[in-house]
Design an enzyme around this catalytic site. Sequence first.
Site: not given
Length: 340
Positions: A124, A176, A210, A234
Amino acid sequence: MTRISATLIPGDGIGPEITEAVTTILEAVDAPFVWDRQHGGLDGVAHGGDPMPQATIDSIGRTRLALKGPLTTPVGGGFRSVNVRMREAFGLYANVRPVRTMVKGGRYEDIDIVLVRENLEGLYVAFEHFIAVGDDPRAVAISQGVNTRVECERIVKFAFDYAVRNGRKKVTLVHKANVLKALTGLFLEAGRKIAKEYEGRIACDDRIVDACAMQLVLKPEQFDVIVTTNLFGDILSDQLAGLVGGLGMAPGANIGPDAAIFEAVHGSAPDIAGKGVANPLALLLAACLMLEHVDEAAKARRIREAVALVLETDRVRTPDLGGTATTTDFARAVTRRLGT
């Protein structure tokens, strides 16, 4: 009781309605806040030509404490996100999103999870640009994320300290690192380092993002406190809100070294603005987080207990929760419970 100056930003759409309901309930518990009312969002544009007027920024700079309703960043006109501007202006590095089951009989029972999101870095930071190919000036889009070791360690330490203060048992690092080996690998490495400082007090594990998203649906009870990077936080925070009824039940806190801003994380809902049917719970629960921040946990507990009775015993609910109560009806029901 010592009075505490705080900035109040009712915001747009349903913001003024839910703000009125929440301040009425806060008065019923004799909350210590002395409000400095300011404008923001479309209301800020109307009054000062900016969704985050300088007067509002100056007010938060003075009080170091704010409660805000939903703010809309106008589309076009070159305005940056109001929330991002506030985070950057006051170094609000930690976003705290607790979710808890309040309405029984839904798909999930006894949800009680806190997500801690890093607020200033990651994807971001928006270092973005296009590369032209042939006659297409926007043929290739490139975005770069930034994580720093210092910030990764700071947000993980915040999560562990939160767990200690609030009697939590476990912190889960969400990443991740199997693919984004540098960007989120650094976060995981820093998180594991900090976790060692809390061995014997707070357990720690980690999940690929995930897999975490899937497990939140299949077996949410395995999670306690989750800490993660900006983009993942988020996304997962909204998923968590869905487990307990949606964003109308989801408060948020943005914490920095010198300021704290508490908010309803849902939108301004212009389609129902002025109809008196908006659910004020998200902003009310944010106000409870604000009370805890200023060492008024007992008053926050009283409000939550009153809300539980109103929802489950009195069955006073706004339309989004399957009821017929107005915003004012709900506020009156809570204040009645606070008086008994």
